[in-house]
Structure formats: structure tokens, C-alpha cells
Design a protein around this motif. Structure first.
Motif, short mmCIF file in Angstrom:
data_model
loop_
_atom_site.label_atom_id
_atom_site.label_comp_id
_atom_site.label_asym_id
_atom_site.label_seq_id
_atom_site.Cartn_x
_atom_site.Cartn_y
_atom_site.Cartn_z
N ILE A 109 51.40 40.34 39.64
CA ILE A 109 51.16 40.63 41.06
C ILE A 109 51.23 42.14 41.31
N LYS A 110 52.22 42.82 40.69
CA LYS A 110 52.38 44.26 40.88
C LYS A 110 51.20 45.02 40.26
N SER A 111 50.79 44.61 39.07
CA SER A 111 49.69 45.29 38.39
C SER A 111 48.39 45.16 39.17
N LEU A 112 48.14 43.97 39.71
CA LEU A 112 46.94 43.78 40.54
C LEU A 112 47.01 44.61 41.81
N SER A 113 48.20 44.67 42.40
CA SER A 113 48.39 45.46 43.62
C SER A 113 48.09 46.94 43.37
N ASP A 114 48.45 47.42 42.19
CA ASP A 114 48.17 48.81 41.83
C ASP A 114 46.66 49.07 41.76
N GLU A 115 45.89 47.99 41.59
CA GLU A 115 44.43 48.10 41.55
C GLU A 115 43.81 47.62 42.87
N ASN A 116 44.64 47.56 43.91
CA ASN A 116 44.20 47.19 45.26
C ASN A 116 43.67 45.75 45.35
N ILE A 117 44.24 44.87 44.55
CA ILE A 117 43.96 43.44 44.64
C ILE A 117 45.29 42.75 44.90
N TYR A 118 45.32 41.96 45.95
CA TYR A 118 46.61 41.42 46.40
C TYR A 118 46.68 39.91 46.20
N ALA A 119 47.81 39.47 45.69
CA ALA A 119 48.00 38.07 45.34
C ALA A 119 49.40 37.63 45.72
N GLN A 120 49.57 36.33 45.84
CA GLN A 120 50.89 35.77 46.15
C GLN A 120 51.16 34.58 45.24
N PRO A 121 52.44 34.29 44.96
CA PRO A 121 52.78 33.17 44.07
C PRO A 121 52.34 31.83 44.66
N VAL A 122 51.99 30.90 43.76
CA VAL A 122 51.70 29.53 44.16
C VAL A 122 52.95 28.69 43.90
N LYS A 123 53.46 28.07 44.93
CA LYS A 123 54.68 27.29 44.82
C LYS A 123 54.50 26.14 43.83
N ALA A 124 55.56 25.79 43.16
CA ALA A 124 55.64 24.65 42.24
C ALA A 124 54.94 24.90 40.91
N LEU A 125 54.34 26.09 40.73
CA LEU A 125 53.76 26.45 39.44
C LEU A 125 54.33 27.80 39.02
N LYS A 126 54.79 27.89 37.78
CA LYS A 126 55.51 29.08 37.34
C LYS A 126 54.62 30.29 37.10
N ASP A 127 53.34 30.05 36.79
CA ASP A 127 52.48 31.15 36.38
C ASP A 127 51.32 31.43 37.33
N ALA A 128 51.16 30.63 38.37
CA ALA A 128 49.98 30.71 39.23
C ALA A 128 50.15 31.71 40.37
N VAL A 129 49.09 32.48 40.63
CA VAL A 129 49.03 33.35 41.80
C VAL A 129 47.67 33.15 42.47
N LYS A 130 47.65 33.28 43.80
CA LYS A 130 46.41 33.11 44.56
C LYS A 130 46.08 34.42 45.26
N LEU A 131 44.83 34.86 45.13
CA LEU A 131 44.41 36.09 45.79
C LEU A 131 44.38 35.90 47.30
N THR A 132 44.79 36.92 48.03
CA THR A 132 44.77 36.84 49.49
C THR A 132 43.35 36.97 50.02
N GLU A 133 42.49 37.65 49.26
CA GLU A 133 41.06 37.66 49.57
C GLU A 133 40.28 37.83 48.28
N ARG A 134 39.03 37.36 48.28
CA ARG A 134 38.22 37.34 47.06
C ARG A 134 38.00 38.77 46.54
N ALA A 135 37.99 38.88 45.20
CA ALA A 135 37.75 40.18 44.57
C ALA A 135 37.22 39.94 43.16
N ASP A 136 36.51 40.93 42.62
CA ASP A 136 36.00 40.82 41.26
C ASP A 136 37.11 41.23 40.30
N VAL A 137 37.90 40.25 39.90
CA VAL A 137 39.07 40.54 39.07
C VAL A 137 38.71 40.88 37.63
N PHE A 138 37.49 40.55 37.22
CA PHE A 138 37.12 40.76 35.82
C PHE A 138 36.89 42.23 35.46
#
Length: 406
Positions: free
Chosen positions: A166-195
Motif C-alpha cells: 500500500i505504501k509503495s503504491l502510494s509513493d507512485e500516486n496510486i491509492y489502495a486500502q486493505p480488503v477485510k477477511a483476506l490477508k493479502d488483498a488490497v482494493k484500489l480507491t480508483e482505477r489506475a494502470d498498475v502494470f
């Protein structure tokens, strides 16, 4: 919003190949977006979103615009005009849009929105099937399948953790939040070309919906085990298994398509997953050699894909009743054949990205009632519906082998 001629023509040309030539929307769109290097991210975003919107609402827009297959260019421009009008976008004074009946478009939309097959924009046969299999749940579910899917990522535990991701993505201006009940999942707050991010290039994550991640967590692979991913494809779940096993033990990733396994190897190198061995299923001997050898087997079975229509909207136009009959036969054959790869007391997980009981609970019941399944016990199963969870539509079942010995 001002419409630009070259972008609109790019949309129409792309739709012509998808609708009339049977091209897959994602692949054709990928080619289209490479046509003009001058297009910026906003231009490419407009083309992609518009193409997917019109593919998704093809039946509704065609009915409103009086367009008939095979679509001529003027049909596709009428469908574009319907899209733009319903979005509140003013049409330019181009010859392709002369005499567009804006009021009639809105009136027809209101009329047709009272009829589910038009409001959901689906073929008659699919509407009838969904109602037969899901009853009252069908209407809400098919509407949910027309919404835009969120972007969900899985942190690669071999290289990072969720907080670092989450921190690394934030440093690249892509914002995400944890998905509850899953240890590794994060959901983007808005769509972005993460690749295009450095975070992706470092192998810190894979794009993988929450439902798909839940399948691997249900399998619960542990370091040191021998796990077979029997329908591995390009390896999303194999990579997740490797992450959970901490690169310890062995993963054998099987598939009938060699090209997919080549892609899996490429992804595994980026993810630093070193305990994956790929094997191409050329014949039944490949499976027989693995009989009674695995601690766990995952069958991520081929299916209708009706649980992921929001990600692949063109699938509802390509899907045919005869394919459903064929794939259901294949699903049972895979359960019968691939379950034999398990050791005594091994774990089998069967999964599909379908919402139809005929591909899911009924397949498991048929297997348990068969000779091959007589020593298996259903431990847990789960049906995930998009309108209830916001996740992709999925089914997963966990079975224990050789109950008679316990």
C-alpha cells in the motif's frame, strides 16, 4: 465533454471487429490502443471505457438505435449516439450524427428499462437459464454483473507484505486500502494502470480479485507440501500457492494450453516463485504419472464465466447453450480424472467463476455420488454472488479424500 473524431472512429472500428469478426474485446482493445502514439492516458481511457460500455450494453443500445447484426458502420455510429446521449454528452455536427433523435432515445430507454433482458442487456436464452437456476436471485445478480468491477491486487508475500505494498503504491500516486477477511488483498480507491508501476515490475503484487484469492486460501497450502494446480492457465492461483508455501515444497502447474504455461513461467520469474514446475497435458499419461502423489489438488475448472461478466462483458454474446452443455461434461470429467492424483487424506478444491448451480453444487454432488467420489467427503463449499459481496461471482468446494480410512 468534447468528442474527438479520431477517438470516436477508433471506438467504432474496434466495435466492428468485436461484434462482426468475433474478436475478444480485451485483445482487440489492446491492439487499438497502440494505433496512435499521440494518444495520452485520457484518450486511451476514453476509448477503453466507451468500447466496454457499448459491448456491455450492446442489446439495449442496438434496440434503441434500431441497429441489426451484422452491424454496418452507420449502425455502430447510432449505437455510439445512444451511448453519448444517455451519458449526457452533446453530439458534434458530424454527418454520422445528423438527425439523431435525442428525445426518442431517452424515451425508448425508459420503456426498455422495464424489461429485464433489455435492462440487463442479455440474450433471451441466458435470461431464461439464469431465472431457472437462480430464481429470485437472478435479477439482482445480472444487474450487478453490468457494474464496473473494482481493481483488487494480491500482495506477494515472497517479496513484501500488504502494508508495504500500500505504501509503495502510494509513493507512485496510486491509492489502495486493505480488503477485510483476506490477508493479502488490497482494493484500489480508483482505477489506475498498475502494470506500469515500479511496484509491479518488482513483482510485489498480482492483479487478482478477492474471490479468486479465497479459492487458494480455502486450499490452505503449507510449506513442504506437494500441490497440483490442475488447470493452471497463466498461473494466478499457482503464484498465490507459491506465496503461501514460502517457496518451500513443490507446485506442479498443469494445463492443456502450452502458451499459458509459458506466460506462467514469465510471471513466476517476476514474482520470484521458484517452486513451480509446469507440465503440458499432451495426453492422459501426464495425469496417470501423478496418481496418488499430491497432498492437495486444485481444479479451477473451465466454466461459463458468468460470475465475471463485469470484467468480460463480451462473453455473454459469445456464450452459447451448446458450450454450456459441453463445459459441464468437461467439469465432471476433470473431477473424475484429476481427483485420482491425490494421496490418501489429501485435499481437493474445485472452483469455478460461474454462478450457476449446474456448474457448481450439482457437479460436486454428481462426483460424490460416483464411484470415483465415494471416498470423498465435502468439508466446505461457498457460492459467492456479486450483488451480495461486490466480489466476482465464484463457487468453491473443499473435499477430503479417503474418508473410509479415517
Amino acid at each position: 465533454m468534447r468528442l474527438h473524431r479520431n477517438l470516436v472512429f477508433a471506438v467504432v472500428d474496434c466495435l466492428q471487429l468485436i461484434f462482426n469478426k468475433g474478436e475478444y474485446a480485451d485483445k482487440q482493445l489492446h491492439k487499438t490502443l497502440k494505433l496512435d502514439k499521440r494518444w495520452g492516458s485520457r484518450d486511451r481511457g476514453f476509448i477503453a471505457e466507451t468500447v466496454y460500455d457499448i459491448v456491455r450494453w450492446q442489446r439495449l443500445y442496438a434496440e434503441i438505435g434500431d441497429a441489426h447484426q451484422p452491424y454496418k458502420q452507420e449502425d455502430l455510429f447510432r449505437m455510439f449516439a445512444v451511448w453519448a446521449t444517455l451519458k449526457g454528452i452533446k453530439l458534434p455536427q458530424w454527418s454520422q450524427f445528423h438527425n439523431t433523435p435525442t428525445r426518442r432515445i431517452k424515451g425508448r430507454f425508459d420503456e426498455l428499462s422495464k424489461i429485464r433482458k433489455f435492462k440487463a442487456s442479455i440474450p433471451d436464452w441466458l435470461d431464461e437459464l439464469g431465472l431457472k437456476e437462480l430464481g429470485n436471485l437472478w435479477e439482482e445478480e445480472i444487474y450487478a454483473q453490468n457494474e464496473t468491477a473494482p481493481v483488487v491486487l494480491r500482495a506477494n508475500r515472497l517479496l513484501t507484505n500488504r502494508d508495504q505494498l500500500i505504501k509503495s503504491l502510494s509513493d507512485e500516486n496510486i491509492y489502495a486500502q486493505p480488503v477485510k477477511a483476506l490477508k493479502d488483498a488490497v482494493k484500489l480507491t480508483e482505477r489506475a494502470d498498475v502494470f506500469k508501476t515500479d511496484t509491479f515490475k518488482k513483482g510485489w503484487f498480482e492483479v487478482q480479485d478477492s474471490s479468486s484469492q479465497m479459492v487458494t486460501e480455502l486450499l490452505d497450502p503449507n510449506p513442504g507440501m506437494r500441490v497440483i494446480d490442475a488447470c493452471a492457465g497463466a498461473g494466478g492461483k499457482s503464484l498465490h500457492i507459491a506465496s503461501l508455501m514460502q517457496n518451500k515444497g513443490q507446485i506442479i502447474s498443469l494445463d492443456i494450453y502450452k502458451k499459458k504455461l509459458v506466460e506462467l513461467k514469465r510471471r513466476a520469474r517476476r514474482a520470484k516463485a521458484f517452486n513451480i514446475e509446469t507440465r503440458h497435458i499432451e495426453n492422459n499419461k501426464v495425469i496417470k504419472k501423478l496418481h496418488n502423489s499430491a497432498d492437495a489438488v486444485l481444479i479451477d475448472a473451465p466454466c461459463s464465466g458468468l460470475g465475471v461478466l463485469r470484467r468480460n462483458p463480451d462473453a455473454k454474446w459469445k456464450l452459447k447453450p451448446e458450450f454450456l452443455d459441453k463445459v459441464q461434461k468437461t467439469q465432471q470429467e476433470l473431477l473424475q480424472a484429476y481427483s485420482k492424483m491425490l494421496k490418501s487424506n489429501g485435499i481437493l478444491v474445485y472452483a469455478t467463476c460461474s454462478i450457476l448451480p449446474s456448474e457448481n453444487t450439482q457437479q460436486i454432488q454428481t462426483f460424490l455420488n460416483s464411484e470415483s467420489g465415494q471416498n470423498f467427503k465435502l468439508i466446505k463449499d461457498q457460492s459467492i454472488l456479486t450483488h451480495k459481496t461486490g466480489q466476482d461471482g465464484f463457487y468453491m468446494a473443499k473435499l477430503l479424500n479417503n474418508v473410509s480410512s479415517t
